[in-house]
Design a protein around this motif. Structure first.
Motif, PDB file in Angstrom:
ATOM      1  N   MET A   1       0.385  -1.425   0.102  1.00 53.11           N
ATOM      2  CA  MET A   1       0.118  -0.006  -0.115  1.00 53.11           C
ATOM      3  C   MET A   1       0.652   1.595  -0.126  1.00 53.11           C
ATOM      4  N   GLY A   2       1.245   2.089  -0.944  1.00 51.04           N
ATOM      5  CA  GLY A   2       1.742   2.920  -1.161  1.00 51.04           C
ATOM      6  C   GLY A   2       1.076   4.152  -0.773  1.00 51.04           C
ATOM      7  N   LEU A   3       2.102   5.232   0.581  1.00 53.62           N
ATOM      8  CA  LEU A   3       1.499   6.320   0.887  1.00 53.62           C
ATOM      9  C   LEU A   3       2.278   7.257   0.262  1.00 53.62           C
ATOM     10  N   MET A   4       1.816   8.409  -0.343  1.00 53.67           N
ATOM     11  CA  MET A   4       2.604   9.239  -0.993  1.00 53.67           C
ATOM     12  C   MET A   4       1.963  10.477  -0.840  1.00 53.67           C
ATOM     13  N   VAL A  18       7.660  10.756   2.125  1.00 52.25           N
ATOM     14  CA  VAL A  18       7.092   9.457   1.245  1.00 52.25           C
ATOM     15  C   VAL A  18       7.653   8.465   1.860  1.00 52.25           C
ATOM     16  N   VAL A  20       6.546   3.501   2.418  1.00 50.52           N
ATOM     17  CA  VAL A  20       6.084   2.942   2.176  1.00 50.52           C
ATOM     18  C   VAL A  20       4.980   1.693   3.344  1.00 50.52           C
ATOM     19  N   THR A  22       2.730  -1.597   4.416  1.00 53.38           N
ATOM     20  CA  THR A  22       2.248  -3.062   4.344  1.00 53.38           C
ATOM     21  C   THR A  22       0.914  -2.988   5.397  1.00 53.38           C
ATOM     22  N   VAL A 432      -3.917  -3.377  -3.433  1.00 61.26           N
ATOM     23  CA  VAL A 432      -3.323  -2.463  -3.446  1.00 61.26           C
ATOM     24  C   VAL A 432      -3.770  -0.785  -3.789  1.00 61.26           C
ATOM     25  N   THR A 433      -3.642   0.351  -3.028  1.00 63.67           N
ATOM     26  CA  THR A 433      -4.162   1.293  -3.235  1.00 63.67           C
ATOM     27  C   THR A 433      -2.742   1.674  -2.572  1.00 63.67           C
ATOM     28  N   SER A 434      -2.973   3.487  -3.302  1.00 61.99           N
ATOM     29  CA  SER A 434      -2.053   5.174  -2.522  1.00 61.99           C
ATOM     30  C   SER A 434      -3.260   5.765  -1.871  1.00 61.99           C
ATOM     31  N   TRP A 436      -3.143   9.279   0.116  1.00 58.47           N
ATOM     32  CA  TRP A 436      -1.409  11.023   0.910  1.00 58.47           C
ATOM     33  C   TRP A 436      -1.398  10.257   2.348  1.00 58.47           C
ATOM     34  N   ALA A 480      -2.834   6.162   7.011  1.00 60.84           N
ATOM     35  CA  ALA A 480      -1.275   6.670   7.001  1.00 60.84           C
ATOM     36  C   ALA A 480      -0.899   7.829   7.279  1.00 60.84           C
TER      37      ALA A 480
END
Length: 480
Positions: A1-4, A18, A20, A22, A432-434, A436, A480
């Motif tokens: 799960m990417g955090l941006m 930035v 990442v 899991t 899987v998702t992203s 902020w 996040a």
């Protein structure tokens, strides 16, 4: 799960990060924790044909039941761009897996959505796991027209037939799939010894044709045929597609319609003013049924519209003008190894999926290793149901062009006879998702047994952990 974190859009200072994380759901057993297995999407380039500029690309793949996979993705065509595709691939012969036809409302005089047909027939130990819509039908002006245009056989029972060979899919008594140009012939022998064809079984007719109606048609005879009805006893039911029946006349009556079809009789309907009118109770009227050689042991059969692949090459037959038009499509095909591929391509939806012609549909099926394939009813009828990971029942996975699922005459349903067992694995969504930094979202989890049956989770069955930044609550809400 990417955090941006987004790039700053002004010169004002702001915090940026930035990271990442899991998120892992565990099944808790007394013997320890078992991590969720990952199901990667498959990307398999295929050879492109002239009308398909980009061959099928998979966007994801998931098991549905033992020997059954759901694959979804796209093709790109030169005429209308990106097309949304859903596939179900069945390894025929897998223990516990079978296919059956289903009639709308379980009778001719009703239409019913494919989803409703699948759910109605689904129970634990006979669980519907995938389904597609089937044959075309005559129209909406009367319930008689709801009959499938081609052959329909279910559990060995001849449900519908017409005296014209049509592209047909079948399953024989050994569970092997068949595709062919199939004809069921039905005839009767009048008391004077002359033999006459019966052109239709449980379908509408026009003069000077004859039609036979069984209890599968409905509780009463059609109200729009006219002519003369001959009620026949001595017929073994459910009706088989082959064999001889020593029928005997029980009653002769004007065909005023809506007269009972008793559970132990069939009704022969034909034009008035023929030798039918001279028949009387007790007269013998033997019936003979035969089917195209090689199909004598068929247990399930459903009609299609056109052949699109024959002997491993594209072959559109027949080739009506609609074959060259862009529409939503449903297809099924048999691979060289004897597997089955069910496919839908959505259409008539600008900006999402415009539809394909039969050449493009054939190209798609060939790319999946199919050597024999049929085009089924399409347009607004195009429907695919799949049991999604962790679910008990099937649900609609394509987007019907009408904005809703429409009722159809019949369907083809894939069943698993494996009863629900103990919890074995988990399905987490989204996989899987992203996000902020600072956002939060809910993560859902569903249980499955070893045969991919949905299993209801109890309060202590799942525990959540996070590897990396962020936090997750005991209910699965991730921050996040």
């Amino acid at each position: 799960m990417g955090l941006m974190t987004p790039r700053p859009r002004s010169t004002r200072p702001r915090a940026r990060a930035v990271a990442v994380a899991t998120v892992v759901a565990f099944i808790t057993f007394s013997t320890g924790a078992v991590p969720l297995p990952q199901i990667p999407g498959a990307l398999r380039p295929q050879a492109a044909a002239a009308a398909v500029s980009t061959a099928y690309v998979s966007a994801g793949r998931a098991p549905v039941a033992p020997g059954i996979q759901h694959d979804w993705g796209t093709i790109v065509t030169t005429r209308s761009g990106t097309q949304a595709v859903n596939l179900v691939e069945v390894a025929m012969g897998t223990p516990g897996i079978s296919l059956e036809t289903s009639l709308g409302g379980d009778r001719i005089t009703r239409l019913e959505t494919t989803t409703s047909q699948a759910l109605r027939a689904s129970t634990d130990g006979h669980r519907a796991v995938a389904a597609i819509n089937g044959d075309v039908w005559g129209g909406y002006s009367s319930p008689t027209q709801y009959a499938p245009n081609g052959i329909d056989i279910h559990a060995g029972e001849l449900v519908t037939a017409a005296r014209t060979a049509r592209p047909t899919f079948g399953i024989d008594a050994s569970g092997h799939p068949l595709i062919g140009n199939v004809l069921v012939s039905v005839s009767m022998t009048w008391p004077d010894g002359t033999t006459h064809a019966i052109e239709h079984v449980n379908q509408g007719r026009t003069d000077p044709q004859f039609a036979l109606y069984t209890p599968r048609f409905g509780p009463t005879t059609p109200g729009d045929m006219g002519g003369t009805d001959i009620v026949l006893a001595g017929v073994t039911l459910p009706l088989a597609p082959t064999g001889n029946q020593a029928a005997v006349v029980r009653e002769v009556r004007p065909a005023t319609g809506d007269l009972p079809i008793e559970p132990d009789t069939v009704v022969l309907n034909g034009p008035a003013g023929t030798p039918l009118d001279a028949l009387k109770p007790g007269d013998p009227l033997p019936l003979t049924f035969s089917i195209t050689p090689g199909w004598e042991n068929v247990r399930e059969a459903i009609g299609g519209r056109e052949f699109i692949v024959q002997d491993g090459v594209e072959s559109i037959s027949p080739h009506p003008p609609i074959a060259d038009q862009l529409h939503p499509r449903t297809a099924l095909g048999i691979t060289a190894a004897g597997g089955l591929v069910l496919a839908t391509v959505d259409g008539r939806q600008s900006g999402y999926s415009g539809g394909v012609d039969l050449d493009e549909l054939a190209t798609l099926m060939l790319s999946r290793g199919v050597v024999q394939a049929l085009n089924m009813d399409g347009g607004g009828s195009t429907t695919m149901d799949v049991r999604l990971p962790g679910d008990t029942d099937v649900s609609l996975v394509n987007r019907p062009s009408a904005g809703r699922e429409v009722s159809v005459a019949n369907s083809l349903i894939v069943f698993s006879s494996i009863p629900t067992g103990p919890l074995a694995t988990l399905s987490v969504a989204p996989a899987v998702t992203s996000l902020w930094v600072g956002e939060a979202m809910g993560v859902t989890v569903k249980g499955q047994d070893a045969a991919y049956n949905g299993v209801v989770l109890g309060p202590g069955d799942v525990a959540w952990t996070v590897s990396g930044p962020g936090a997750i609550s005991t209910t699965g809400r991730y921050s996040a």
